[in-house]
Design a protein around this motif. Structure first.
Motif, mmCIF file in Angstrom:
data_model
loop_
_atom_site.group_PDB
_atom_site.id
_atom_site.type_symbol
_atom_site.label_atom_id
_atom_site.label_comp_id
_atom_site.label_asym_id
_atom_site.label_seq_id
_atom_site.Cartn_x
_atom_site.Cartn_y
_atom_site.Cartn_z
ATOM 1 N N PRO A 282 20.188 89.399 53.693
ATOM 2 C CA PRO A 282 19.986 90.200 52.482
ATOM 3 C C PRO A 282 19.077 89.458 51.485
ATOM 4 O O PRO A 282 19.258 88.258 51.253
ATOM 5 C CB PRO A 282 21.399 90.346 51.913
ATOM 6 N N HIS A 283 18.134 90.211 50.950
ATOM 7 C CA HIS A 283 17.098 89.616 50.110
ATOM 8 C C HIS A 283 17.644 88.750 48.963
ATOM 9 O O HIS A 283 17.206 87.633 48.751
ATOM 10 C CB HIS A 283 16.190 90.722 49.567
ATOM 11 N N ASN A 284 18.651 89.289 48.251
ATOM 12 C CA ASN A 284 19.112 88.565 47.057
ATOM 13 C C ASN A 284 19.784 87.230 47.372
ATOM 14 O O ASN A 284 19.969 86.393 46.515
ATOM 15 C CB ASN A 284 20.020 89.447 46.198
ATOM 16 N N VAL A 286 18.523 85.094 49.513
ATOM 17 C CA VAL A 286 17.503 84.134 49.902
ATOM 18 C C VAL A 286 16.429 83.940 48.842
ATOM 19 O O VAL A 286 15.975 82.829 48.597
ATOM 20 C CB VAL A 286 16.816 84.577 51.221
ATOM 21 N N CYS A 287 16.038 85.055 48.214
ATOM 22 C CA CYS A 287 14.857 85.008 47.358
ATOM 23 C C CYS A 287 15.256 85.083 45.890
ATOM 24 O O CYS A 287 16.238 85.724 45.539
ATOM 25 C CB CYS A 287 13.936 86.169 47.720
ATOM 26 N N ASN A 288 14.474 84.432 45.064
ATOM 27 C CA ASN A 288 14.770 84.413 43.637
ATOM 28 C C ASN A 288 14.150 85.572 42.872
ATOM 29 O O ASN A 288 14.457 85.780 41.719
ATOM 30 C CB ASN A 288 14.248 83.113 43.015
ATOM 31 N N CYS A 289 13.247 86.283 43.494
ATOM 32 C CA CYS A 289 12.580 87.347 42.750
ATOM 33 C C CYS A 289 13.553 88.498 42.537
ATOM 34 O O CYS A 289 14.529 88.662 43.267
ATOM 35 C CB CYS A 289 11.322 87.801 43.450
ATOM 36 N N SER A 290 13.280 89.311 41.528
ATOM 37 C CA SER A 290 14.275 90.298 41.120
ATOM 38 C C SER A 290 14.259 91.560 41.980
ATOM 39 O O SER A 290 15.285 92.180 42.197
ATOM 40 C CB SER A 290 14.055 90.657 39.656
ATOM 41 N N THR A 294 9.020 94.784 45.421
ATOM 42 C CA THR A 294 7.736 94.173 45.069
ATOM 43 C C THR A 294 7.662 92.726 45.555
ATOM 44 O O THR A 294 6.703 92.026 45.275
ATOM 45 C CB THR A 294 7.529 94.183 43.535
ATOM 46 N N CYS A 295 8.680 92.317 46.299
ATOM 47 C CA CYS A 295 8.744 90.926 46.750
ATOM 48 C C CYS A 295 7.554 90.620 47.655
ATOM 49 O O CYS A 295 7.280 91.324 48.613
ATOM 50 C CB CYS A 295 10.037 90.685 47.515
ATOM 51 N N LYS A 296 6.855 89.562 47.331
ATOM 52 C CA LYS A 296 5.673 89.184 48.106
ATOM 53 C C LYS A 296 6.061 88.685 49.490
ATOM 54 O O LYS A 296 5.392 88.946 50.476
ATOM 55 C CB LYS A 296 4.945 88.058 47.383
ATOM 56 N N ILE A 297 7.151 87.956 49.532
ATOM 57 C CA ILE A 297 7.526 87.323 50.786
ATOM 58 C C ILE A 297 8.179 88.331 51.740
ATOM 59 O O ILE A 297 8.169 88.175 52.943
ATOM 60 C CB ILE A 297 8.427 86.103 50.534
ATOM 61 N N LYS A 298 8.698 89.430 51.181
ATOM 62 C CA LYS A 298 9.385 90.413 52.018
ATOM 63 C C LYS A 298 8.485 91.601 52.332
ATOM 64 O O LYS A 298 8.948 92.645 52.772
ATOM 65 C CB LYS A 298 10.643 90.897 51.294
HETATM 66 ZN ZN LIG Z 1 11.797 88.241 46.864
#
Ligand SMILES: [Zn+2]
Ligand SMILES: [Zn+2]
Length: 554
Positions: A282-284, A286-290, A294-298
């Motif tokens: 799940p994205h939240n 692993v990633c710090n973006c909100s 719009t997540c660049k890495i996803k």
């Molecule tokens: Zn992200």
């Protein structure tokens, strides 16, 4: 594209109010004759005799002032800039535009007499080509079409020889400048090959060089299609693969050979654990973006194929991954046909292969499976750098679940941090260059009472993922490993040449030290940047002060 204007193009390359300077020079270079001959051939239907004289003069002026020898290609790039003079752009501005354009996109290509950076650019572009157009890549391999045959003009003329219509060329160059992306030229070239794909596949190998000659952009519609396709290719290139490729700056001539050697070991694009784990978990978590949207890495859809032996799967595996069965691993035929079970996935699915070794050796299951996918002409297949141990490390750092994880028997759990780092690209990223200088011989300032500024050295790792900090003493800047309570790298503040920050991000700082060709990147907590810089400045001024005193005493 509609926004195109000559002024906009020029203003991106040269301040419009730059004061005039003389461009006259004697045409007396030892190889002047080759410039003269090339000038006659350059856009011969367009340039007037007067403009040809100017072109020779400016080329000569450039070679003399930049202290480079003349090389074919310069003429093709300079001529379109010279022709801006017809649009009331002053000649010295035309010249600066040319100079800055070269400096921005192919900074040392004309500096090196053997065009050394080209070899590196060829390898990088070939890897991207294989990712997006595996069929064309295979076709070239089978017909022994090497990149120099079709790619040289891309870089040496910046497509000037492929886009004869000046206005179309200006539009392309403006797009290139706006992209602010050194890989844009590769994407554009691949997009152009894609447009002529049928033609290329149809031809016999002997005819192929003629096909390449025919591949040009002749009208606005074609350019529009290729530009759109360029964006698509860029969007479909994994973020971390781009980051990896960009680390190999081929224009850094001291490192070009080492970089070329390193890239020769790539059979395909590599991605970093972060990119694939952001997909499978799940994205939240692993990633710090909100926002995952719009997540660049996803940005891409991935499936992860775990190619490790069955016995290793039993010690733990990741959520949402495909486990390669024992029988497939062992049976050549099955391995070859394995990709067929993924045909139903949409063309937009990216496939990441993960092995148990950090470095995939020739003939490993991962490599053979990769080749099977290419044989079935699957685009978007990559290998996860560092394999399972590196992903495992990432997952553990984020406290994520590993399915049926048996920590006692898990091979990755048993691996030391050092082994994992040393066998992956991380070794390259963490030290910020290929050659880490030994730390132990340097006397390190006392640091016990100094503040530690948490930091990251790499855009792919957030500050929290790292156990690194920066310490500023009165004479040193120390990269400190907080977990191990040990200095990692020590920089002498007396060697500090320049500090700059990222154009849009104040918390990304670049440090130049004398004797070190590469820029060191430090990403700090935004709230601490100011304090950190104040401290550096204070130490630096103190050093300047004592330096001056010593000089006046002697
Ligand atoms: Zn992200
Ligand atoms: Zn484990």
């Amino acid at each position: 594209m509609e926004n195109f204007s000559i002024t906009a193009l020029v203003s991106k390359l040269c301040p419009l109010d730059i004061s005039e300077f003389p461009l006259e020079t004697d045409l007396d270079l030892p190889y002047q004759r080759s410039i003269t001959i090339d000038v006659i051939r350059t856009r011969s239907n367009t340039l007037t005799p007067e403009e040809k004289t100017l072109l020779e003069q400016l080329l000569t002026f450039y070679c003399k002032t930049e202290m480079v020898s003349y090389k074919q290609g310069m003429n093709e790039i300079l001529a379109p800039f010279l022709l801006l003079n017809r649009q009331n752009i002053p000649l010295h501005v035309c010249y600066i535009c040319f100079k800055n354009f070269v400096a921005k996109f192919i900074p040392t290509l004309f500096v090196d007499d053997s065009f050394k950076p080209l070899n590196g650019l060829f390898i990088i572009t070939k890897l991207i080509l294989k990712y997006h157009l595996p069929d064309i890549s295979t076709c070239f391999n089978n017909n022994e079409i090497t990149p120099d045959i079709y790619m040289t003009t891309w870089y040496v003329t910046m497509f000037s020889s492929k886009i004869k219509d000046l206005n179309l060329l200006y539009i392309f160059w403006q797009n290139l400048i706006e992209s602010d992306d050194i890989l844009y030229i590769s994407y554009f070239g691949i997009a152009l090959l894609d447009l002529f794909k049928q033609e290329i596949r149809k031809r016999e190998s002997l005819n192929l060089p003629n096909v390449f000659k025919k591949i040009c952009i002749e009208n606005f519609e074609t350019l529009q299609t290729v530009l759109r396709n360029t964006e698509k290719i860029k969007a479909n290139t994994p973020l971390t693969a781009e980051i990896i490729l960009k680390k190999y700056n081929m224009f850094c001539l001291e490192s070009t050979d080492a970089f070329v050697e390193a890239l020769k070991g790539f059979i395909c694009l590599l991605i970093l654990p972060k990119e694939i784990i952001t997909q499978t978990y799940p994205h939240n978590m692993v990633c710090n973006c909100s926002d995952p949207k719009t997540c660049k890495i996803k940005k891409l859809n991935y499936i992860l194929i775990d190619c490790r032996p069955n016995t290793e799967h039993k010690q733990g595996y990741f959520l949402n991954s495909f486990l390669l069965s024992k029988s497939t691993r062992k049976n050549e035929e099955k391995l070859l046909n394995y990709p067929k079970s993924f045909v139903s996935y949409t063309k937009n699915t990216h496939i990441a292969l993960m092995g148990s070794n950090s470095e995939e050796e020739e003939g490993s299951v991962v490599q053979r499976l990769f080749n099977s996918f290419i044989q079935h002409e699957f685009p978007y297949v990559s290998i996860v750098d560092g394999g399972y141990p590196a992903c495992h490390r990432f997952v553990m750092q984020h406290n994520l679940e590993i399915k049926s994880h048996k920590t006692l028997n898990c091979l990755a759990c048993g691996m030391s941090e050092k082994t994992i780092v040393e066998s992956t690209l991380n070794k390259f990223f963490l030290v910020g260059g290929m050659h880490e200088k030994p730390v132990d011989k340097i006397v390190i300032d006392p640091i016990d009472s100094e503040k530690i500024f948490r930091c990251s050295l790499d855009e792919t790792q957030s500050i929290e993922d790292n156990s690194l900090g920066l310490i500023v003493t009165s004479s040193q800047l120390i990269v400190y490993n907080i977990l191990r309570s040990k200095p990692k790298t020590v920089y002498e503040i007396s060697k500090l040449k320049k500090i700059s920050s990222h154009r849009n991000k104040d918390d990304v700082l670049y440090f130049n030290f004398s004797g070190d060709q590469t820029k060191q990147v430090f990403i700090l907590k935004p709230t601490e940047v100011k304090e950190f810089l104040m401290k550096i400045r204070k130490s630096y001024q103190k050093f300047k002060h004592t330096d001056r005193l010593e000089k006046s005493n002697s």
